[in-house]
Design an enzyme around this catalytic site. Structure first.
Site, short mmCIF file in Angstrom:
data_model
loop_
_atom_site.label_atom_id
_atom_site.label_comp_id
_atom_site.label_asym_id
_atom_site.label_seq_id
_atom_site.Cartn_x
_atom_site.Cartn_y
_atom_site.Cartn_z
N HIS A 281 0.71 -1.05 0.13
CA HIS A 281 0.01 0.16 0.01
C HIS A 281 0.78 1.32 0.09
O HIS A 281 1.94 1.27 0.64
CB HIS A 281 -1.13 -0.02 1.22
CG HIS A 281 -0.55 -0.22 2.43
ND1 HIS A 281 -0.20 1.23 3.15
CD2 HIS A 281 -0.42 -0.77 3.43
CE1 HIS A 281 0.34 1.03 4.16
NE2 HIS A 281 0.09 -0.27 4.59
N ASP A 293 6.32 0.57 6.51
CA ASP A 293 4.69 0.19 6.52
C ASP A 293 4.21 1.63 5.53
O ASP A 293 3.96 2.68 5.91
CB ASP A 293 4.03 0.46 7.71
CG ASP A 293 2.57 0.16 7.44
OD1 ASP A 293 2.06 -0.18 6.54
OD2 ASP A 293 1.65 0.36 8.51
N GLU A 327 -4.67 2.17 2.45
CA GLU A 327 -5.08 0.90 3.13
C GLU A 327 -5.28 1.38 4.73
O GLU A 327 -6.14 0.75 5.32
CB GLU A 327 -3.76 0.01 3.07
CG GLU A 327 -3.85 -1.26 4.04
CD GLU A 327 -3.74 -1.12 5.41
OE1 GLU A 327 -3.87 -2.24 6.15
OE2 GLU A 327 -2.96 -0.31 5.94
N GLU A 328 -4.52 2.34 5.08
CA GLU A 328 -4.54 2.62 6.66
C GLU A 328 -5.78 2.73 7.35
O GLU A 328 -6.04 2.57 8.46
CB GLU A 328 -3.45 3.72 7.14
CG GLU A 328 -2.26 3.27 6.83
CD GLU A 328 -1.47 2.28 7.70
OE1 GLU A 328 -2.19 1.51 8.56
OE2 GLU A 328 -0.21 1.96 7.56
N ASP A 357 2.89 -6.48 3.31
CA ASP A 357 2.48 -5.32 4.21
C ASP A 357 2.69 -5.82 5.68
O ASP A 357 2.04 -5.70 6.54
CB ASP A 357 1.13 -4.97 4.20
CG ASP A 357 0.61 -3.68 4.96
OD1 ASP A 357 1.58 -3.08 5.33
OD2 ASP A 357 -0.56 -3.50 5.22
N HIS A 428 3.54 2.51 12.70
CA HIS A 428 2.65 3.80 12.82
C HIS A 428 3.10 4.73 13.85
O HIS A 428 2.37 5.21 14.60
CB HIS A 428 1.25 3.08 13.25
CG HIS A 428 0.55 2.30 12.51
ND1 HIS A 428 -0.67 1.79 12.83
CD2 HIS A 428 0.88 1.87 11.25
CE1 HIS A 428 -1.22 1.29 11.74
NE2 HIS A 428 -0.43 1.21 10.98
ZN ZN Z 1 0.68 -1.38 6.31
ZN ZN Z 2 -0.21 0.58 8.80
#
Ligand code: ZN
Ligand code: ZN
Length: 472
Positions: A281, A293, A327-328, A357, A428
């Site tokens: 993503h 990520d 995606e998040e 991912d 994150h």
């Molecule tokens: Zn991800």
């Molecule tokens: Zn993520």
């Protein structure tokens, strides 16, 4: 003449390395091509340079931001520069969430500041913040069991701790506090909710991530404490005196924005409408530069596709590399992709789909959800992957998040499982940056994705449809 049986036996012994496995639909030339892809990737792929470019030239790219648009332009330009046969965009629409400021402090009994981060999608506090007593819960279930109205005028605090595992299985049991904490706390009358970060770091920054509201439940602000700050708050609560907190969060949810899935294809030589998809993503959260990520997933699958594109003879089916949008904040890219294919009647053309991912750690297992008749293909792919330290596992696994929606419609999937031991240290957070990526580990992953995509696209075997789980 006595020698002959020995020669035949020796030839047979030598056979498994290069000959076709019954039922795999692959011949010696196919295997040799896959081994060539594997060995070229290991010698050095373009993946790290792609992630370096994305994190340096675009950086944080939360969905709906100006950087999201720059990331889409970046991906399109890279697919074109890498020589993909066809490059195109596909619209993906979603509401835009913007982080403002976020502050927290203990007012009593031991006044001091705390480090927090607002959860993605959270509303803000009223201007000036909220001040209230904290009520602590060990986990989401304990909060859900609290009596109705018992949190009126309070701030709920969920202290559950995510446990570290190689395969990331500590995430599932912990993440409910992030996703549903605000709804459960609001049902009991709370003004706000704070959680221990869903992450395994002991650094002093919060781990963000998406949360949700329900239409019938009041929307209250939700934030994650850094893990050391969660320890601190727990120690205060354990002293038995009322702990008062001030929480001041500003966020904004704006109207719809249309971003794009960015897609690059290596056209299949015989069956161009049958596709094998790999991808990652393109969006990230707003604090780090989205290296693990999911810059890694985007870069390594682009590099794997590009390697296949350099072959003299393309595989029978099309290899499609997808950089999914948003995606998040709710798998918007994966859902839009599946919905568009379903509307076009193209689900049966999806032979095998995989997504990277889970950071940039080395791959250690191949798993798949395919028609049992196609399992010999997976085993043959696994034999080519074995020198990379990858074991084929006949059970378990799951498709990547953006692949989930098309798998739910019956598309077969594969998983190249990564070592995620340290993934949730950075996940994150502001600390998700390029230095966390080992270029050699990234090359190992490019090798695995190139082999998987090439052989899945080349085999004569049909991967079939997988049983669709009933929606619940
Ligand atoms: Zn991800
Ligand atoms: Zn993520």
């Amino acid at each position: 003449m006595r020698l002959l049986p020995c020669l035949i036996a020796a030839a047979l012994l030598a056979l498994p390395a290069h000959a076709s496995t019954p039922g795999s639909g692959l011949d010696a030339a196919d295997i040799a091509a896959a081994e060539g892809l594997r060995d070229r990737a290991i010698q050095g792929s373009q993946a790290w340079a792609l992630v370096e470019s994305l994190t340096t030239e675009v950086g944080p790219r939360i969905a709906g931001s100006p950087a999201d648009a720059r990331a889409v332009a970046w991906a399109k330009a890279k697919f074109e520069a890498l020589g993909f046969d066809k490059v195109y965009l596909e619209p993906v629409t979603f509401p835009v969430w913007v982080r403002g400021h976020e502050r927290a402090e203990v007012l009593a009994p031991f006044p001091q500041p705390l480090v927090i981060t607002a959860l993605g999608g959270s509303v803000g506090t009223p201007a000036g913040g909220v001040e209230a007593e904290v009520v602590a819960f060990a986990d989401l279930a304990a909060l859900s069991a609290a009596p109705e109205g018992s949190l009126k005028g309070k701030i709920a605090y969920i202290s559950n701790r995510m446990v570290r595992f190689k395969d990331g299985r500590g995430y599932g049991p912990a993440v409910g506090a992030r996703a549903n904490g605000a709804v459960e706390a609001a049902k009991k009358g709370a003004l706000a909710v704070v959680i221990r970060s869903i992450g395994t770091s002991n650094d002093r920054f919060g781990h963000t991530g998406t949360m949700r509201y329900l239409p019938e439940v009041p929307r209250i602000p939700a934030a994650a404490l850094s893990n050391p700050d969660a320890d601190l708050l727990s120690h205060m609560v354990q002293r038995g005196q009322p702990v008062r907190l001030r929480l001041d969060i500003a966020t904004e949810t704006r109207g719809d924005y249309t971003s794009h899935n960015v897609i690059g294809e290596i056209r299949g030589r015989d069956l161009p409408d049958e596709v094998v998809t790999i991808g990652g993503h393109l969006d990230s959260w707003d604090q780090g530069t989205g290296a693990i990520d999911d810059g890694a997933g985007v870069g390594l699958t682009m590099a794997a596709g590009a390697l296949i594109g350099e072959l003299e003879r393309a595989p029978r089916r099309t290899v499609r590399v997808i950089a999914y949008a948003n995606e998040e904040q709710g798998l918007y890219g994966g859902k839009a992709y599946a919905a568009a294919r379903a509307a076009a009647g193209q689900i049966p053309g999806h032979q095998l789909s995989a997504e990277s991912d889970f950071g940039a750690g080395r791959i250690y297992a191949l798993r798949a959800g395919v028609d049992p008749a196609a399992w010999p293909v997976i085993e043959r792919i696994g034999q080519v992957l074995a020198p990379l330290g990858i074991a084929t596992e006949a059970t378990g696994g799951s498709p990547g998040p953006d692949v989930g929606p098309i798998v739910a419609l019956g598309a077969p999937w594969a998983q190249l499982a990564q070592d995620g031991t340290d993934y949730f240290d950075y996940h994150h957070t502001a600390n998700d940056t390029l230095d966390k990526i080992d270029p050699k580990a990234l090359d190992q992953q490019v090798a695995a994705y190139a082999v998987l995509a090439y052989l899945a696209a080349e085999t004569d075997v049909d991967f079939g449809a997988v049983p669709v789980k009933p929606a619940n």
